[in-house]
Design an enzyme around this catalytic site. Structure first.
Site, mmCIF file in Angstrom:
data_model
loop_
_atom_site.group_PDB
_atom_site.id
_atom_site.type_symbol
_atom_site.label_atom_id
_atom_site.label_comp_id
_atom_site.label_asym_id
_atom_site.label_seq_id
_atom_site.Cartn_x
_atom_site.Cartn_y
_atom_site.Cartn_z
ATOM 1 N N LYS A 194 0.812 -1.227 0.000
ATOM 2 C CA LYS A 194 0.000 0.000 0.000
ATOM 3 C C LYS A 194 0.845 1.278 0.000
ATOM 4 O O LYS A 194 0.406 2.306 -0.513
ATOM 5 C CB LYS A 194 -0.954 -0.001 1.189
ATOM 6 C CG LYS A 194 -2.088 -1.012 1.032
ATOM 7 C CD LYS A 194 -3.021 -0.982 2.222
ATOM 8 C CE LYS A 194 -3.731 -2.301 2.396
ATOM 9 N NZ LYS A 194 -5.102 -2.337 1.912
ATOM 10 N N GLU B 5 -2.289 7.499 7.381
ATOM 11 C CA GLU B 5 -3.028 8.405 6.494
ATOM 12 C C GLU B 5 -4.204 9.031 7.212
ATOM 13 O O GLU B 5 -4.642 8.556 8.260
ATOM 14 C CB GLU B 5 -3.420 7.724 5.171
ATOM 15 C CG GLU B 5 -4.432 6.648 5.271
ATOM 16 C CD GLU B 5 -4.652 5.913 3.942
ATOM 17 O OE1 GLU B 5 -3.814 5.951 3.020
ATOM 18 O OE2 GLU B 5 -5.696 5.252 3.839
ATOM 19 N N ARG C 31 -6.286 -8.799 -8.789
ATOM 20 C CA ARG C 31 -6.908 -10.134 -8.893
ATOM 21 C C ARG C 31 -8.374 -9.950 -9.241
ATOM 22 O O ARG C 31 -8.856 -8.830 -9.308
ATOM 23 C CB ARG C 31 -6.835 -10.817 -7.519
ATOM 24 C CG ARG C 31 -7.495 -9.951 -6.430
ATOM 25 C CD ARG C 31 -7.563 -10.665 -5.091
ATOM 26 N NE ARG C 31 -7.717 -9.744 -3.986
ATOM 27 C CZ ARG C 31 -8.870 -9.353 -3.471
ATOM 28 N NH1 ARG C 31 -10.005 -9.751 -3.999
ATOM 29 N NH2 ARG C 31 -8.913 -8.534 -2.441
HETATM 30 P P1 ADP Z 1 -8.134 -3.764 2.469
HETATM 31 O O1 ADP Z 1 -6.857 -4.115 1.797
HETATM 32 O O2 ADP Z 1 -8.293 -4.409 3.780
HETATM 33 O O3 ADP Z 1 -9.312 -3.911 1.546
HETATM 34 P P2 ADP Z 1 -8.402 -0.869 2.087
HETATM 35 O O4 ADP Z 1 -7.274 0.084 2.112
HETATM 36 O O5 ADP Z 1 -9.002 -1.178 0.765
HETATM 37 O O6 ADP Z 1 -7.963 -2.200 2.807
HETATM 38 O O7 ADP Z 1 -9.538 -0.321 3.044
HETATM 39 C C1 ADP Z 1 -10.677 -1.082 3.385
HETATM 40 C C2 ADP Z 1 -11.777 -0.169 3.892
HETATM 41 O O8 ADP Z 1 -11.337 0.595 5.034
HETATM 42 C C3 ADP Z 1 -12.222 0.896 2.897
HETATM 43 O O9 ADP Z 1 -13.209 0.403 2.022
HETATM 44 C C4 ADP Z 1 -12.768 1.971 3.809
HETATM 45 O O10 ADP Z 1 -14.060 1.674 4.257
HETATM 46 C C5 ADP Z 1 -11.836 1.906 4.999
HETATM 47 N N1 ADP Z 1 -10.724 2.872 4.858
HETATM 48 C C6 ADP Z 1 -9.498 2.620 4.366
HETATM 49 N N2 ADP Z 1 -8.727 3.726 4.375
HETATM 50 C C7 ADP Z 1 -9.481 4.717 4.897
HETATM 51 C C8 ADP Z 1 -9.268 6.102 5.189
HETATM 52 N N3 ADP Z 1 -8.098 6.692 4.974
HETATM 53 N N4 ADP Z 1 -10.283 6.807 5.732
HETATM 54 C C9 ADP Z 1 -11.475 6.211 5.975
HETATM 55 N N5 ADP Z 1 -11.746 4.931 5.733
HETATM 56 C C10 ADP Z 1 -10.765 4.172 5.202
HETATM 57 P P1 ADP Z 2 -12.843 -8.002 -2.362
HETATM 58 O O1 ADP Z 2 -11.658 -7.086 -2.231
HETATM 59 O O2 ADP Z 2 -12.940 -8.705 -3.645
HETATM 60 O O3 ADP Z 2 -14.080 -7.415 -1.874
HETATM 61 P P2 ADP Z 2 -12.168 -9.283 0.020
HETATM 62 O O4 ADP Z 2 -11.410 -8.100 0.461
HETATM 63 O O5 ADP Z 2 -13.311 -9.758 0.819
HETATM 64 O O6 ADP Z 2 -12.630 -9.178 -1.462
HETATM 65 O O7 ADP Z 2 -11.104 -10.423 -0.154
HETATM 66 C C1 ADP Z 2 -11.353 -11.561 -0.945
HETATM 67 C C2 ADP Z 2 -10.760 -12.744 -0.271
HETATM 68 O O8 ADP Z 2 -9.355 -12.623 -0.240
HETATM 69 C C3 ADP Z 2 -11.219 -12.915 1.146
HETATM 70 O O9 ADP Z 2 -11.324 -14.291 1.396
HETATM 71 C C4 ADP Z 2 -10.094 -12.283 1.950
HETATM 72 O O10 ADP Z 2 -10.006 -12.865 3.222
HETATM 73 C C5 ADP Z 2 -8.896 -12.598 1.093
HETATM 74 N N1 ADP Z 2 -7.861 -11.576 1.112
HETATM 75 C C6 ADP Z 2 -7.950 -10.315 0.665
HETATM 76 N N2 ADP Z 2 -6.774 -9.676 0.769
HETATM 77 C C7 ADP Z 2 -5.910 -10.573 1.300
HETATM 78 C C8 ADP Z 2 -4.520 -10.537 1.645
HETATM 79 N N3 ADP Z 2 -3.765 -9.452 1.461
HETATM 80 N N4 ADP Z 2 -3.979 -11.651 2.167
HETATM 81 C C9 ADP Z 2 -4.716 -12.759 2.342
HETATM 82 N N5 ADP Z 2 -6.012 -12.854 2.027
HETATM 83 C C10 ADP Z 2 -6.608 -11.784 1.523
#
Ligand code: ADP
Ligand code: ADP
Ligand code: MG
Length: 471
Positions: A114, A198, A291
């Site tokens: 990230k 952030e 992915r």
């Molecule tokens: P992940 O890899 O777990 O999906 P993300 O960075 O995509 O992590 O963040 C997952 C969720 O967390 C976002 O959809 C949002 O709801 C919340 N989130 C992430 N970063 C922020 C931020 N800077 N401010 C507010 N909410 C956040």
């Molecule tokens: P999407 O981003 O498609 O909404 P999710 O965040 O729910 O999906 O993740 C899809 C699947 O991959 C879930 O089973 C989640 O636990 C797994 N997953 C997502 N990011 C990671 C990661 N960085 N490492 C391991 N498993 C992950």
């Protein structure tokens, strides 16, 4: 062409369908944990991936590659989770002369972290959330960044995913406590203690853009809105975004921005660029998932483009089904409800055995992507998702009506599930107006309005089975 699917559950079935339709041989795997895994019935052949734990099976790179070589496999699809975003695995696969169905290893490296991906986004003129440039190695540095951008801040594991490795801090004391905790979570869940700081955006929308690319073209397949979340994990997604609505300038801008980022890393597969959108519709890059995503079906429903089929064609160097951006248009509205084995009120995972399920009379326009059968155990080893209910209608109101009826029709017996929570949300006025942010669950609290005295709730516990045997 023989394609090995190294995943399980609904996504393994979804991949097998696409492989079969292309005239290739789908080869599924089973582990000692799930010898009768239901996804195998959709595969033309199946192989034993010896072992029970994930590290012995779905995460065991060498074992998977040997299995592929011994069985004359040409291409490997990783699905989501497991090895889907592991560039080391991609390199090993390619070194053996096999095809990885996913993006090139460099793109995964650049977008998988990230902190690194934020730097690339900045360089590509993609707006990013204010915060540290790169990883923050010490608490002192985190404090100084936070003072600069102002609280609340979010500490995020650079390798995090699935909503894990993220903590909000409203002041310096909280930051001091959370810093080592996020480092520990990063290390234990993702093998990387690195973190970034952030600005924590209040009441944002989660809006993401689907990318579909091959070696020659990078297209966007429009946006999805995924703001209904618990624990930073999505439970309901919709396409198009209700918040962007008819604002075509914003839509075009966010989609083109996503393409620009994909271009910056020579992206060449299906992937998703995630953004956070503020109340004034300005948006900031969040991360890129290199992915296929769980919620890809709502894009397929509203554009008619089969993402899995094209992802496979792209990896094999075949021409995709579309050859210009203009051919890709959005039509109608689609909603996905993730049906999970979890308590509908506390929203905590509730593993158990599915004793049976009944689709009832599903309305026209419903797709149910799942991998359940009577006796399947939803274990804590995997994501507690039971299946994905997807509706399509000519507009949002129609898609909602169809989803409500589908939720009424669907019964899953033997273990707790969140169907009642979905029903409650689909009746809730803010959701109906499209007026919701990622704080929706926290602020509106639809879970507290779930009617747990209803017959439906009782029904869940009928036909309960013990140790996988149907009584
Ligand atoms: P992940 O890899 O777990 O999906 P993300 O960075 O995509 O992590 O963040 C997952 C969720 O967390 C976002 O959809 C949002 O709801 C919340 N989130 C992430 N970063 C922020 C931020 N800077 N401010 C507010 N909410 C956040
Ligand atoms: P999407 O981003 O498609 O909404 P999710 O965040 O729910 O999906 O993740 C899809 C699947 O991959 C879930 O089973 C989640 O636990 C797994 N997953 C997502 N990011 C990671 C990661 N960085 N490492 C391991 N498993 C992950
Ligand atoms: Mg994400």
């Amino acid at each position: 062409m023989r394609v090995l699917i190294i995943n399980r559950g609904e996504i393994a079935i979804r991949i097998a369908k696409a492989v079969n339709e292309l005239g290739f041989t789908s080869v599924g795997v089973w582990t000692d944990n799930e010898p009768k895994a239901f996804h195998l019935s959709y595969c033309k052949e199946w192989l034993r991936l010896e072992g029970s734990s994930n590290s012995e099976t779905y995460l065991n790179q060498d074992k998977i590659i040997s299995l592929a070589k011994e069985n004359n496999i040409q291409a490997i699809h990783p699905g989501y989770g497991f090895l889907a975003e592991n560039s080391g695995f991609v390199r090993k696969v390619e070194k053996e002369g096999l095809i990885f169905i996913g993006p090139n290893a460099e793109a995964i490296d650049l977008m998988g972290d990230k902190a690194k991906s934020k730097k690339i986004a900045k360089d590509a003129d993609v707006p990013t959330i204010p915060g540290s440039v790169g990883e923050v190695p010490t608490i002192d540095e985190a404090i100084s960044v936070s003072n600069e951008i102002g609280y609340p801040v979010l500490l995020k594991a650079v390798a995090g995913g699935g909503g894990k490795g993220m903590r909000v801090c409203f002041n310096e004391d909280e930051l001091k406590t959370n810093f080592p905790a996020v480092q520990r979570e990063g290390q234990s869940s993702f093998g990387n203690p690195g973190l970034l700081v952030e600005k924590y955006i209040q009441n944002p929308r989660h809006i993401e853009v689907q990318i579909l690319a091959d070696k020659n073209n990078i297209f966007h397949v429009y946006e999805r809105e995924c703001s209904v979340q618990r624990r930073h994990q999505k439970i309901i997604e919709e396409a198009p975004s209700a918040f962007i609505g008819n604002d075509q300038d914003v839509r075009e801008n966010i989609c083109k921005t996503a393409v620009r980022l994909a271009e910056a890393v020579n992206y060449d597969s299906a992937g998703t660029v995630e953004f956070i959108m503020d109340e004034d519709k300005s948006f900031y890059f969040l991360e890129m998932n290199t992915r296929i995503q769980v919620e890809h079906p709502i894009t397929e429903e509203t554009t008619g483009i089969d993402l899995l089929r094209n992802m496979i064609k792209s990896a094999l160097g075949q021409k995709m089904d579309i050859s210009s951006q203009e051919e890709i248009t959005q039509k109608g509205h689609s909603i996905e409800c993730r049906i999970c084995a979890e308590d509908p009120v506390s929203m905590l995972p509730a593993p158990g055995v599915v004793s049976g399920f009944d689709l009832g009379a599903m309305p026209q326009g419903i797709r149910f992507d799942h991998c359940i059968y009577p006796g399947i155990e939803i274990t804590p080893d995997f994501d507690p998702m039971i299946g994905k209910l997807i509706s399509f209608g000519i507009n949002r109101d129609v898609a909602i009506d169809k989803m409500k009826e589908a939720l009424n029709q669907l019964s899953i017996y033997g273990l707790k599930n969140n169907i009642l929570l979905h029903k409650t949300i689909l009746d809730e006025e803010n959701f109906l107006k499209g007026n919701y942010s990622t704080k929706y669950i926290e602020v509106v609290k639809p879970q507290e309005k779930v009617n747990i005295s209803s017959d439906d709730y009782e029904e869940i516990f009928t036909n309960v089975v013990i140790s996988g045997e149907l009584k």
